[in-house]
Design a protein around this motif. Sequence first.
Motif, mmCIF file in Angstrom:
data_model
loop_
_atom_site.group_PDB
_atom_site.id
_atom_site.type_symbol
_atom_site.label_atom_id
_atom_site.label_comp_id
_atom_site.label_asym_id
_atom_site.label_seq_id
_atom_site.Cartn_x
_atom_site.Cartn_y
_atom_site.Cartn_z
ATOM 1 N N ALA A 199 9.719 -2.552 -7.261
ATOM 2 C CA ALA A 199 8.782 -2.017 -6.268
ATOM 3 C C ALA A 199 9.600 -1.325 -5.195
ATOM 4 N N THR A 200 9.139 -0.146 -4.767
ATOM 5 C CA THR A 200 9.847 0.579 -3.721
ATOM 6 C C THR A 200 8.865 1.451 -2.945
ATOM 7 N N ARG A 201 9.232 1.740 -1.694
ATOM 8 C CA ARG A 201 8.406 2.662 -0.909
ATOM 9 C C ARG A 201 8.442 4.040 -1.543
ATOM 10 N N ALA A 202 7.342 4.744 -1.451
ATOM 11 C CA ALA A 202 7.274 6.103 -2.004
ATOM 12 C C ALA A 202 8.288 7.023 -1.335
ATOM 13 N N ASP A 203 8.617 6.777 -0.059
ATOM 14 C CA ASP A 203 9.554 7.666 0.640
ATOM 15 C C ASP A 203 10.998 7.501 0.190
ATOM 16 N N THR A 204 11.271 6.595 -0.726
ATOM 17 C CA THR A 204 12.629 6.421 -1.251
ATOM 18 C C THR A 204 12.830 7.164 -2.575
ATOM 19 N N LEU A 205 11.796 7.829 -3.046
ATOM 20 C CA LEU A 205 11.820 8.428 -4.381
ATOM 21 C C LEU A 205 11.698 9.944 -4.365
ATOM 22 N N SER A 206 12.155 10.533 -5.449
ATOM 23 C CA SER A 206 11.933 11.949 -5.741
ATOM 24 C C SER A 206 11.566 12.059 -7.212
ATOM 25 N N LEU A 207 10.899 13.146 -7.540
ATOM 26 C CA LEU A 207 10.638 13.406 -8.952
ATOM 27 C C LEU A 207 11.965 13.723 -9.632
ATOM 28 N N LYS A 208 12.166 13.166 -10.808
ATOM 29 C CA LYS A 208 13.399 13.380 -11.556
ATOM 30 C C LYS A 208 13.402 14.799 -12.114
ATOM 31 N N VAL B 111 6.791 5.802 -13.070
ATOM 32 C CA VAL B 111 5.812 5.168 -12.190
ATOM 33 C C VAL B 111 4.708 4.542 -13.046
ATOM 34 N N VAL B 112 4.452 3.240 -12.823
ATOM 35 C CA VAL B 112 3.391 2.549 -13.566
ATOM 36 C C VAL B 112 2.230 2.119 -12.680
ATOM 37 N N LYS B 113 2.453 2.139 -11.351
ATOM 38 C CA LYS B 113 1.381 1.756 -10.422
ATOM 39 C C LYS B 113 1.695 2.339 -9.049
ATOM 40 N N CYS B 114 0.650 2.805 -8.348
ATOM 41 C CA CYS B 114 0.811 3.377 -7.005
ATOM 42 C C CYS B 114 -0.079 2.647 -6.018
ATOM 43 N N GLY B 115 0.473 2.334 -4.839
ATOM 44 C CA GLY B 115 -0.329 1.796 -3.765
ATOM 45 C C GLY B 115 -1.235 2.886 -3.206
ATOM 46 N N ASP B 116 -2.272 2.470 -2.477
ATOM 47 C CA ASP B 116 -3.245 3.418 -1.929
ATOM 48 C C ASP B 116 -2.628 4.465 -1.004
ATOM 49 N N LYS C 164 0.804 -1.232 0.000
ATOM 50 C CA LYS C 164 0.000 0.000 0.000
ATOM 51 C C LYS C 164 0.834 1.279 0.000
ATOM 52 N N ASN C 165 2.064 1.236 0.530
ATOM 53 C CA ASN C 165 2.917 2.431 0.587
ATOM 54 C C ASN C 165 4.009 2.426 -0.482
ATOM 55 N N GLN C 166 3.841 1.601 -1.499
ATOM 56 C CA GLN C 166 4.863 1.455 -2.528
ATOM 57 C C GLN C 166 4.364 1.876 -3.907
ATOM 58 N N VAL C 167 5.326 2.066 -4.787
ATOM 59 C CA VAL C 167 5.027 2.297 -6.194
ATOM 60 C C VAL C 167 5.793 1.269 -7.013
ATOM 61 N N ALA D 209 0.706 5.436 -1.198
ATOM 62 C CA ALA D 209 1.945 5.934 -1.812
ATOM 63 C C ALA D 209 1.698 7.352 -2.293
ATOM 64 N N HIS D 210 1.757 8.285 -1.366
ATOM 65 C CA HIS D 210 1.426 9.673 -1.663
ATOM 66 C C HIS D 210 2.577 10.407 -2.331
ATOM 67 N N GLY D 211 2.216 11.399 -3.140
ATOM 68 C CA GLY D 211 3.204 12.257 -3.769
ATOM 69 C C GLY D 211 3.569 11.869 -5.192
ATOM 70 N N PHE D 212 3.040 10.753 -5.669
ATOM 71 C CA PHE D 212 3.368 10.294 -7.016
ATOM 72 C C PHE D 212 2.116 9.809 -7.725
ATOM 73 N N LYS D 213 2.198 9.858 -9.051
ATOM 74 C CA LYS D 213 1.089 9.349 -9.862
ATOM 75 C C LYS D 213 1.668 8.593 -11.050
ATOM 76 N N VAL D 214 0.849 7.764 -11.647
ATOM 77 C CA VAL D 214 1.273 7.012 -12.815
ATOM 78 C C VAL D 214 1.768 7.988 -13.881
ATOM 79 N N GLY D 215 2.914 7.677 -14.459
ATOM 80 C CA GLY D 215 3.518 8.521 -15.481
ATOM 81 C C GLY D 215 4.619 9.426 -14.971
ATOM 82 N N ASP D 216 4.720 9.616 -13.648
ATOM 83 C CA ASP D 216 5.780 10.467 -13.098
ATOM 84 C C ASP D 216 7.154 9.874 -13.390
ATOM 85 N N HIS D 217 8.111 10.745 -13.714
ATOM 86 C CA HIS D 217 9.504 10.349 -13.880
ATOM 87 C C HIS D 217 10.172 10.517 -12.518
ATOM 88 N N VAL D 218 10.740 9.430 -11.994
ATOM 89 C CA VAL D 218 11.274 9.424 -10.635
ATOM 90 C C VAL D 218 12.682 8.838 -10.600
#
Length: 158
Positions: free
Chosen positions: A114-123, A72-77, A28-31, A79-88
């Motif tokens: 697969a990774t937690r959203a808190d490990t990513l930033s927008l590119k 990003v191709v899929k977001c868990g419920d 749920k907290n991953q993308v 996984a805030h701060g990202f959406k499908v299509g984001d370059h990360v």
Amino acid sequence: MKAAIINSFGDPNVLSLDNDFPKPDIKKNQVLIKVIATGINPLDYKIRKGELRQVLGKKFPMVLGNDAAGIVVKCGDEAHGFKVGDHVYGMTDSYEKPSYFGFAKTGSYAEYVATRADTLSLKPSNLTFEEAASVPLCALTSYQVLVKKSKLSKEIVF
């Protein structure tokens, strides 16, 4: 999906290409990221050689790689701060929660990670995927040396 895997610890010859490796599921907290570029750094060869098996274990097959940049191709419920299509980009970690020991679960030497959203930033748009994938561990190491070891204040560093 394709993934570069190891089935035992050893020299570079233990790396092999699996053309039918399972695509990771997300929590749920991953993308889920389609990996465009991955970084290669000393952590990866230490894991491959078995130098970190006391901390990471020895469950095989194992996909190496932590640093990645992709889409990003899929977001868990949750996984805030990202959406499908984001370059990360980021130092990926497929553990649902950060490891007590501080070591991430690897997996970026694959088409998807697969990774937690808190490990990513927008590119940043001015970086290529290859450039972005080369940043995470190098930036973390620099930060640790400057702020943690040298005790520089954040005001000086940033």
